[in-house]
Design a protein around this motif. Structure first.
Motif, PDB file in Angstrom:
ATOM      1  N   VAL A  51     -13.937 -14.042   3.190  1.00  0.00           N
ATOM      2  CA  VAL A  51     -14.116 -14.124   1.736  1.00  0.00           C
ATOM      3  C   VAL A  51     -12.763 -14.203   1.031  1.00  0.00           C
ATOM      4  N   ASP A  52     -12.815 -14.657  -0.202  1.00  0.00           N
ATOM      5  CA  ASP A  52     -11.636 -14.670  -1.067  1.00  0.00           C
ATOM      6  C   ASP A  52     -11.809 -13.525  -2.071  1.00  0.00           C
ATOM      7  N   VAL A  53     -11.077 -12.437  -1.875  1.00  0.00           N
ATOM      8  CA  VAL A  53     -11.288 -11.265  -2.741  1.00  0.00           C
ATOM      9  C   VAL A  53     -10.839 -11.513  -4.181  1.00  0.00           C
ATOM     10  N   VAL A  99      -7.608  -1.112   1.474  1.00  0.00           N
ATOM     11  CA  VAL A  99      -7.349  -2.329   0.693  1.00  0.00           C
ATOM     12  C   VAL A  99      -5.996  -2.889   1.113  1.00  0.00           C
ATOM     13  N   CYS A 100      -6.034  -4.035   1.782  1.00  0.00           N
ATOM     14  CA  CYS A 100      -4.813  -4.541   2.429  1.00  0.00           C
ATOM     15  C   CYS A 100      -4.423  -5.945   1.979  1.00  0.00           C
ATOM     16  N   ALA A 101      -5.398  -6.768   1.598  1.00  0.00           N
ATOM     17  CA  ALA A 101      -5.085  -8.166   1.271  1.00  0.00           C
ATOM     18  C   ALA A 101      -4.093  -8.230   0.111  1.00  0.00           C
ATOM     19  N   ILE A 119       6.215  -9.910  -9.874  1.00  0.00           N
ATOM     20  CA  ILE A 119       4.792  -9.623 -10.117  1.00  0.00           C
ATOM     21  C   ILE A 119       4.223  -8.807  -8.952  1.00  0.00           C
ATOM     22  N   TYR A 120       4.572  -9.217  -7.746  1.00  0.00           N
ATOM     23  CA  TYR A 120       4.127  -8.480  -6.546  1.00  0.00           C
ATOM     24  C   TYR A 120       4.589  -7.023  -6.630  1.00  0.00           C
ATOM     25  N   SER A 121       5.869  -6.803  -6.984  1.00  0.00           N
ATOM     26  CA  SER A 121       6.400  -5.440  -7.075  1.00  0.00           C
ATOM     27  C   SER A 121       5.639  -4.639  -8.130  1.00  0.00           C
ATOM     28  N   ARG A 181       6.683  -6.555  11.032  1.00  0.00           N
ATOM     29  CA  ARG A 181       6.588  -7.865  11.696  1.00  0.00           C
ATOM     30  C   ARG A 181       5.144  -8.385  11.614  1.00  0.00           C
ATOM     31  N   THR A 182       4.887  -9.329  10.712  1.00  0.00           N
ATOM     32  CA  THR A 182       3.536  -9.907  10.575  1.00  0.00           C
ATOM     33  C   THR A 182       3.663 -11.412  10.329  1.00  0.00           C
ATOM     34  N   GLU A 183       2.520 -12.045  10.157  1.00  0.00           N
ATOM     35  CA  GLU A 183       2.497 -13.481   9.859  1.00  0.00           C
ATOM     36  C   GLU A 183       3.328 -13.812   8.620  1.00  0.00           C
TER      37      GLU A 183
HETATM   38  N1  LIG Z   1       4.761  -7.457   6.269  1.00  0.00           N
HETATM   39  C1  LIG Z   1       5.560  -6.728   5.497  1.00  0.00           C
HETATM   40  O1  LIG Z   1       6.790  -6.666   5.693  1.00  0.00           O
HETATM   41  C2  LIG Z   1       4.959  -5.911   4.371  1.00  0.00           C
HETATM   42  C3  LIG Z   1       5.812  -5.051   3.668  1.00  0.00           C
HETATM   43  C4  LIG Z   1       5.307  -4.269   2.655  1.00  0.00           C
HETATM   44  C5  LIG Z   1       3.955  -4.336   2.347  1.00  0.00           C
HETATM   45  N2  LIG Z   1       3.137  -5.183   3.032  1.00  0.00           N
HETATM   46  C6  LIG Z   1       1.736  -5.186   2.662  1.00  0.00           C
HETATM   47  O2  LIG Z   1       0.924  -5.063   3.815  1.00  0.00           O
HETATM   48  C7  LIG Z   1      -0.307  -5.737   3.605  1.00  0.00           C
HETATM   49  C8  LIG Z   1      -0.542  -6.715   4.734  1.00  0.00           C
HETATM   50  O3  LIG Z   1       0.510  -7.671   4.677  1.00  0.00           O
HETATM   51  P1  LIG Z   1       0.858  -8.641   5.879  1.00  0.00           P
HETATM   52  O4  LIG Z   1       2.301  -8.529   6.153  1.00  0.00           O
HETATM   53  O5  LIG Z   1      -0.122  -8.475   6.997  1.00  0.00           O
HETATM   54  O6  LIG Z   1       0.635 -10.004   5.114  1.00  0.00           O
HETATM   55  P2  LIG Z   1       0.109 -11.400   5.641  1.00  0.00           P
HETATM   56  O7  LIG Z   1       0.529 -11.638   7.043  1.00  0.00           O
HETATM   57  O8  LIG Z   1       0.506 -12.361   4.573  1.00  0.00           O
HETATM   58  O9  LIG Z   1      -1.457 -11.164   5.589  1.00  0.00           O
HETATM   59  C9  LIG Z   1      -2.091 -11.001   4.365  1.00  0.00           C
HETATM   60  C10 LIG Z   1      -3.563 -10.964   4.626  1.00  0.00           C
HETATM   61  O10 LIG Z   1      -4.226 -10.882   3.348  1.00  0.00           O
HETATM   62  C11 LIG Z   1      -5.224 -11.877   3.337  1.00  0.00           C
HETATM   63  N3  LIG Z   1      -5.449 -12.349   1.977  1.00  0.00           N
HETATM   64  C12 LIG Z   1      -4.536 -12.809   1.077  1.00  0.00           C
HETATM   65  N4  LIG Z   1      -5.154 -13.187  -0.054  1.00  0.00           N
HETATM   66  C13 LIG Z   1      -6.478 -12.976   0.149  1.00  0.00           C
HETATM   67  C14 LIG Z   1      -7.641 -13.180  -0.642  1.00  0.00           C
HETATM   68  N5  LIG Z   1      -7.552 -13.653  -1.903  1.00  0.00           N
HETATM   69  N6  LIG Z   1      -8.859 -12.852  -0.130  1.00  0.00           N
HETATM   70  C15 LIG Z   1      -8.950 -12.350   1.123  1.00  0.00           C
HETATM   71  N7  LIG Z   1      -7.894 -12.132   1.929  1.00  0.00           N
HETATM   72  C16 LIG Z   1      -6.676 -12.450   1.442  1.00  0.00           C
HETATM   73  C17 LIG Z   1      -4.694 -12.991   4.202  1.00  0.00           C
HETATM   74  O11 LIG Z   1      -5.756 -13.775   4.641  1.00  0.00           O
HETATM   75  P3  LIG Z   1      -5.507 -15.332   4.998  1.00  0.00           P
HETATM   76  O12 LIG Z   1      -4.553 -15.346   6.141  1.00  0.00           O
HETATM   77  O13 LIG Z   1      -6.865 -15.831   5.310  1.00  0.00           O
HETATM   78  O14 LIG Z   1      -4.905 -15.928   3.765  1.00  0.00           O
HETATM   79  C18 LIG Z   1      -4.044 -12.206   5.349  1.00  0.00           C
HETATM   80  O15 LIG Z   1      -5.012 -11.828   6.301  1.00  0.00           O
HETATM   81  C19 LIG Z   1      -0.205  -6.384   2.218  1.00  0.00           C
HETATM   82  O16 LIG Z   1      -0.807  -5.543   1.266  1.00  0.00           O
HETATM   83  C20 LIG Z   1       1.295  -6.463   1.984  1.00  0.00           C
HETATM   84  O17 LIG Z   1       1.590  -6.474   0.601  1.00  0.00           O
HETATM   85  C21 LIG Z   1       3.612  -5.969   4.031  1.00  0.00           C
END
Ligand SMILES: NC(=O)c1ccc[n+]([C@@H]2O[C@H](COP(=O)([O-])OP(=O)(O)OC[C@H]3O[C@@H](n4cnc5c(N)ncnc54)[C@H](OP(=O)(O)O)[C@@H]3O)[C@@H](O)[C@H]2O)c1
Length: 210
Positions: free
Chosen positions: A10-12, A37-39, A102-104, A137-139
Motif C-alpha cells: 500500500v501507499d500510506v 511506524v517506519c515508512a 522537511i524530513y528533519s 545500512r539500508t536500501e
Molecule cells: N537508513 C538510515 O540511515 C536511517 C537513518 C535515520 C532514520 N531512518 C529511518 O528509518 C526508517 C526506515 O528507513 P530505511 O533506511 O529502511 O529507508 P528505505 O530503505 O528508503 O526504506 C523506506 C521504506 O519505506 C517505504 N515507503 C516509503 N514511502 C512509502 C509510502 N508512501 N507508503 C508505503 N511505504 C512507503 C518504502 O517502500 P518502497 O521501497 O516500496 O518505496 C521502503 O520500504 C525511516 O523512517 C527512516 O526515516 C533511516
C-alpha cells in the motif's frame, strides 16, 4: 516459529489507506497490539529549492500517514487495555540537516505527536515511544556503496562507533519498547546511533590530536 505474517502493498500517503490497511490486518491476524511506524521518504533539497510536491510528499508520508495510522489503531488498543506503538524517528530530529529540512522537521513533529499521546494513554495500558537511528545500512543509502561511492569514509565518520548501524540493531530497540516488561516506559526517545547524538570527537580523533 509457527507464527503467521501478512504483507500488504500500500501507499500510506493515500488518505484512504490507513483504515483499510488496519481492517485487512485485523481480518487476517486479529486485533493489533503493536504498531511500528517506519515508512518515510527523504528528499534532499535546501528549503528554498524544495519543490512543492516534494514538500507535500514528505509531509503526507512522514507525518500525516502516522496520524492516520495512530487514529486507526490506538483507540482500539486503549479499549482493550494494551498497546505498544513505536515510531521511527531519526538523529536529524535532534540535529536537523539543512539539506533535509522537511524530513528533519517531520521527524521532530513525530516525536512531539507521540509524546502527547503517551500522556493521554498512559493510564490505559498503551505506550508510545520513538526510536531514532543514526546512519543505518539500508536500501536508502545503497547508492553510497556503488563503485566509486563514499560509503567507507562516510560511515566511519558518522558515529563514535566508527561505523554505520545495521537494521537488526534498530529492530532490537523497537522490540525492547514492545516487550511486556516495558509497560512503564512511555513517551521516550531512544537513539540507536553509535553515540552520534552526543557532540564531541571520536576517541581515535581525540587521541590523535590531544
Ligand atoms: N537508513 C538510515 O540511515 C536511517 C537513518 C535515520 C532514520 N531512518 C529511518 O528509518 C526508517 C526506515 O528507513 P530505511 O533506511 O529502511 O529507508 P528505505 O530503505 O528508503 O526504506 C523506506 C521504506 O519505506 C517505504 N515507503 C516509503 N514511502 C512509502 C509510502 N508512501 N507508503 C508505503 N511505504 C512507503 C518504502 O517502500 P518502497 O521501497 O516500496 O518505496 C521502503 O520500504 C525511516 O523512517 C527512516 O526515516 C533511516
Amino acid at each position: 516459529m509457527g507464527r503467521r505474517a501478512a504483507a500488504y502493498d500500500v501507499d500510506v500517503a493515500r488518505r484512504d489507506v490507513a483504515n483499510a490497511l488496519v481492517a485487512a490486518a485485523e481480518r487476517d491476524l486479529g486485533p493489533i497490539d503493536v504498531l511500528v511506524v517506519c515508512a518515510a521518504r527523504s528528499i534532499y533539497a535546501k528549503l528554498e529549492d524544495a519543490r512543492e510536491e516534494d514538500v507535500d510528499a514528505q509531509i503526507e508520508t512522514n507525518f500525516k500517514a502516522t496520524v492516520r495510522l495512530l487514529n486507526a489503531t490506538v483507540p482500539a488498543m486503549a479499549k482493550r487495555g494494551f498497546g505498544r506503538v513505536v515510531t521511527i524517528g531519526s538523529i536529524v530530529q535532534e540535529a536537523p540537516l539543512p539539506i533535509l529540512p522537511i524530513y528533519s522537521a517531520m521527524k521532530a513533529a513525530h516525536l512531539a505527536l507521540i509524546r502527547g499521546l503517551a500522556v493521554r494513554y498512559a493510564s490505559q495500558g498503551v505506550t508510545l515511544n520513538n526510536v531514532s537511528p543514526g546512519l543505518i545500512r539500508t536500501e536508502r543509502n545503497a547508492w553510497r556503496r556503488e563503485p566509486g561511492g563514499d560509503w567507507d569514509e562516510f560511515s566511519r565518520s558518522c558515529s563514535h562507533a566508527g561505523r554505520a548501524g545495521e537494521p537488526e540493531e534498530v529492530a532490537c530497540a523497537v522490540a525492547m519498547f514492545c516487550a511486556p516488561g516495558a509497560s512503564f516506559v512511555t513517551g521516550e526517545n531512544l537513539f540507536v546511533a553509535g553515540g552520534a547524538q552526543i557532540p564531541g570527537r571520536r576517541e581515535g580523533a581525540a587521541k590523535a590530536s590531544g
